[in-house]
Scaffold this motif. Structure first.
Motif, PDB file in Angstrom:
ATOM      1  N   VAL A 191      57.258  55.101  39.972  1.00 23.17           N
ATOM      2  CA  VAL A 191      55.973  55.593  40.495  1.00 23.17           C
ATOM      3  C   VAL A 191      54.784  55.029  39.711  1.00 23.17           C
ATOM      4  CG1 VAL A 191      56.941  57.669  41.553  1.00 23.17           C
ATOM      5  CG2 VAL A 191      56.106  57.788  39.188  1.00 23.17           C
ATOM      6  N   LEU A 192      54.981  54.727  38.435  1.00 24.19           N
ATOM      7  CA  LEU A 192      53.895  54.124  37.656  1.00 24.19           C
ATOM      8  C   LEU A 192      53.579  52.719  38.157  1.00 24.19           C
ATOM      9  CD1 LEU A 192      54.752  55.341  34.043  1.00 24.19           C
ATOM     10  CD2 LEU A 192      52.611  55.802  35.253  1.00 24.19           C
ATOM     11  N   LYS A 193      54.630  51.977  38.525  1.00 26.36           N
ATOM     12  CA  LYS A 193      54.417  50.636  39.089  1.00 26.36           C
ATOM     13  C   LYS A 193      53.632  50.724  40.393  1.00 26.36           C
ATOM     14  CE  LYS A 193      58.236  47.906  37.204  1.00 26.36           C
ATOM     15  NZ  LYS A 193      59.450  47.117  37.516  1.00 26.36           N
ATOM     16  N   ASP A 194      54.024  51.680  41.255  1.00 25.78           N
ATOM     17  CA  ASP A 194      53.323  51.873  42.527  1.00 25.78           C
ATOM     18  C   ASP A 194      51.871  52.292  42.285  1.00 25.78           C
ATOM     19  OD1 ASP A 194      55.544  51.214  44.006  1.00 25.78           O
ATOM     20  OD2 ASP A 194      56.156  53.287  44.384  1.00 25.78           O
ATOM     21  N   ALA A 195      51.691  53.192  41.329  1.00 29.13           N
ATOM     22  CA  ALA A 195      50.350  53.701  41.030  1.00 29.13           C
ATOM     23  C   ALA A 195      49.441  52.607  40.477  1.00 29.13           C
ATOM     24  CB  ALA A 195      50.432  54.865  40.046  1.00 29.13           C
ATOM     25  N   CYS A 196      50.027  51.623  39.814  1.00 32.19           N
ATOM     26  CA  CYS A 196      49.245  50.485  39.295  1.00 32.19           C
ATOM     27  C   CYS A 196      48.936  49.462  40.383  1.00 32.19           C
ATOM     28  CB  CYS A 196      50.016  49.765  38.189  1.00 32.19           C
ATOM     29  SG  CYS A 196      49.870  50.559  36.592  1.00 32.19           S
ATOM     30  N   SER A 197      49.814  49.359  41.354  1.00 34.43           N
ATOM     31  CA  SER A 197      49.671  48.294  42.361  1.00 34.43           C
ATOM     32  C   SER A 197      48.386  48.435  43.175  1.00 34.43           C
ATOM     33  CB  SER A 197      50.880  48.279  43.298  1.00 34.43           C
ATOM     34  OG  SER A 197      50.896  49.441  44.110  1.00 34.43           O
ATOM     35  N   VAL A 198      47.971  49.671  43.440  1.00 38.33           N
ATOM     36  CA  VAL A 198      46.781  49.879  44.273  1.00 38.33           C
ATOM     37  C   VAL A 198      45.492  49.523  43.534  1.00 38.33           C
ATOM     38  CG1 VAL A 198      45.450  51.531  45.639  1.00 38.33           C
ATOM     39  CG2 VAL A 198      47.945  51.544  45.760  1.00 38.33           C
ATOM     40  N   PRO A 199      45.244  50.080  42.338  1.00 43.12           N
ATOM     41  CA  PRO A 199      44.026  49.662  41.632  1.00 43.12           C
ATOM     42  C   PRO A 199      44.006  48.169  41.296  1.00 43.12           C
ATOM     43  CG  PRO A 199      45.358  51.100  40.237  1.00 43.12           C
ATOM     44  CD  PRO A 199      45.931  51.166  41.596  1.00 43.12           C
ATOM     45  N   MET A 200      45.175  47.580  41.095  1.00 43.86           N
ATOM     46  CA  MET A 200      45.232  46.129  40.882  1.00 43.86           C
ATOM     47  C   MET A 200      44.726  45.392  42.120  1.00 43.86           C
ATOM     48  SD  MET A 200      46.283  44.919  37.917  1.00 43.86           S
ATOM     49  CE  MET A 200      46.934  43.298  38.253  1.00 43.86           C
ATOM     50  N   GLU A 201      45.136  45.881  43.286  1.00 41.23           N
ATOM     51  CA  GLU A 201      44.699  45.261  44.543  1.00 41.23           C
ATOM     52  C   GLU A 201      43.206  45.488  44.765  1.00 41.23           C
ATOM     53  OE1 GLU A 201      45.883  44.939  49.272  1.00 41.23           O
ATOM     54  OE2 GLU A 201      47.121  46.203  47.979  1.00 41.23           O
ATOM     55  N   ILE A 202      42.735  46.685  44.411  1.00 37.11           N
ATOM     56  CA  ILE A 202      41.300  46.974  44.516  1.00 37.11           C
ATOM     57  C   ILE A 202      40.519  45.973  43.656  1.00 37.11           C
ATOM     58  CG2 ILE A 202      39.457  48.638  43.992  1.00 37.11           C
ATOM     59  CD1 ILE A 202      41.579  50.869  44.581  1.00 37.11           C
ATOM     60  N   MET A 203      41.005  45.738  42.445  1.00 39.23           N
ATOM     61  CA  MET A 203      40.351  44.777  41.550  1.00 39.23           C
ATOM     62  C   MET A 203      40.312  43.383  42.167  1.00 39.23           C
ATOM     63  SD  MET A 203      41.699  45.812  37.729  1.00 39.23           S
ATOM     64  CE  MET A 203      40.588  44.676  36.877  1.00 39.23           C
ATOM     65  N   GLU A 204      41.444  42.960  42.714  1.00 38.60           N
ATOM     66  CA  GLU A 204      41.521  41.618  43.321  1.00 38.60           C
ATOM     67  C   GLU A 204      40.532  41.487  44.480  1.00 38.60           C
ATOM     68  OE1 GLU A 204      45.658  41.537  44.256  1.00 38.60           O
ATOM     69  OE2 GLU A 204      46.261  41.173  42.169  1.00 38.60           O
ATOM     70  N   LYS A 205      40.445  42.526  45.303  1.00 30.40           N
ATOM     71  CA  LYS A 205      39.512  42.504  46.441  1.00 30.40           C
ATOM     72  C   LYS A 205      38.062  42.478  45.958  1.00 30.40           C
ATOM     73  CE  LYS A 205      42.822  42.809  49.501  1.00 30.40           C
ATOM     74  NZ  LYS A 205      43.240  41.604  50.238  1.00 30.40           N
ATOM     75  N   CYS A 206      37.778  43.197  44.893  1.00 32.67           N
ATOM     76  CA  CYS A 206      36.416  43.203  44.338  1.00 32.67           C
ATOM     77  C   CYS A 206      36.048  41.824  43.782  1.00 32.67           C
ATOM     78  CB  CYS A 206      36.283  44.265  43.254  1.00 32.67           C
ATOM     79  SG  CYS A 206      36.233  45.949  43.904  1.00 32.67           S
ATOM     80  N   CYS A 207      37.006  41.140  43.187  1.00 32.01           N
ATOM     81  CA  CYS A 207      36.764  39.777  42.688  1.00 32.01           C
ATOM     82  C   CYS A 207      36.426  38.849  43.857  1.00 32.01           C
ATOM     83  CB  CYS A 207      37.986  39.251  41.943  1.00 32.01           C
ATOM     84  SG  CYS A 207      38.300  40.083  40.378  1.00 32.01           S
ATOM     85  N   GLU A 208      37.182  38.986  44.942  1.00 30.02           N
ATOM     86  CA  GLU A 208      36.907  38.178  46.139  1.00 30.02           C
ATOM     87  C   GLU A 208      35.517  38.486  46.685  1.00 30.02           C
ATOM     88  OE1 GLU A 208      39.986  38.088  49.232  1.00 30.02           O
ATOM     89  OE2 GLU A 208      41.420  38.790  47.735  1.00 30.02           O
ATOM     90  N   ALA A 209      35.159  39.765  46.685  1.00 33.05           N
ATOM     91  CA  ALA A 209      33.850  40.180  47.195  1.00 33.05           C
ATOM     92  C   ALA A 209      32.718  39.615  46.333  1.00 33.05           C
ATOM     93  CB  ALA A 209      33.767  41.708  47.238  1.00 33.05           C
ATOM     94  N   ILE A 210      32.909  39.626  45.028  1.00 32.89           N
ATOM     95  CA  ILE A 210      31.888  39.078  44.125  1.00 32.89           C
ATOM     96  C   ILE A 210      31.697  37.591  44.400  1.00 32.89           C
ATOM     97  CG2 ILE A 210      31.371  38.525  41.695  1.00 32.89           C
ATOM     98  CD1 ILE A 210      32.692  41.300  41.016  1.00 32.89           C
TER      99      ILE A 210
END
Length: 209
Positions: free
Chosen positions: A111-130
């Protein structure tokens, strides 16, 4: 769960309550979507203007990317809530016996891996947006330049906010090698993209003052 479709006042009220979701991850995804949309607005105010005819095609392409990122980030509000529930349950698992301790440890790693996967994806999307807002700010309508500045500031905040949701979960991981790998990815995104966001914001500020 519908957190991306409730009225703004309801989202804020639930966020302020003791309800476990939405939390910092979902809020970061929403702020990232808003920041992306502000960049997209610059594009919307640029297309169709004779003055910017030479960048029209590029603006439409950037807007299409921003449209998709907005959808992705709104989806991640829901995903963040979905992955937090199993994590909160896992923390409450009994550990009185050795068998219970072993089972809790096994579940926690998943569950920790799953819980990390979402904020990691949010970060990646924010980098693309920037990256996209860099282009909107440089080539888009000068009348909407302030919106590009606000948008990039929001995406930077969302990037930083999501990173804390990764770090709090990697801290609890038993697999320290995997945790260090995720932390390194976060560190790299933060180092590169907070600088880019700051540069865009400073450029916009300089043009306005």
């Amino acid at each position: 769960m519908g957190f991306s479709t409730v009225p703004c006042n309801e989202f804020v009220e639930v966020l302020a309550s003791k309800a476990p979701v939405p939390g910092g991850g979902g809020a970061s995804a929403l702020v990232g979507a808003i920041g992306t949309a502000l960049g997209n607005m610059v594009g919307s105010l640029t297309v169709g203007k004779k003055k910017y005819a030479d960048v029209e095609e590029e603006m439409w392409a950037l807007k299409a990317k921003a449209d998709q990122l907005q959808k992705d980030l709104l989806r991640l509000i829901e995903r963040d809530a979905e992955v937090f529930e199993p994590l909160s349950k896992a923390y409450g698992m009994p550990r009185a016996t050795e068998e219970e301790k072993a089972e809790k440890a096994r579940v926690m790693e998943i569950v920790l891996k799953d819980a990390c996967s979402v904020p990691m994806e949010i970060m990646e999307k924010c980098c693309e947006a920037i990256d996209i807002i860099v282009e909107f700010a440089a080539k888009g309508s000068a009348l909407a330049i302030s919106d590009a500045g606000v948008g990039v500031a929001f995406c930077k905040a969302a990037l930083q906010g999501a990173s804390l949701n990764v770090y709090i979960n990697t801290k609890s991981m038993a697999n320290k090698e995997y945790a260090a790998e995720l932390n390194a990815k976060c560190d790299a995104m933060l180092e590169k993209y907070t600088k880019i966001a700051d540069e865009v914001f400073a450029s916009v500020l300089g043009r306005l003052k």
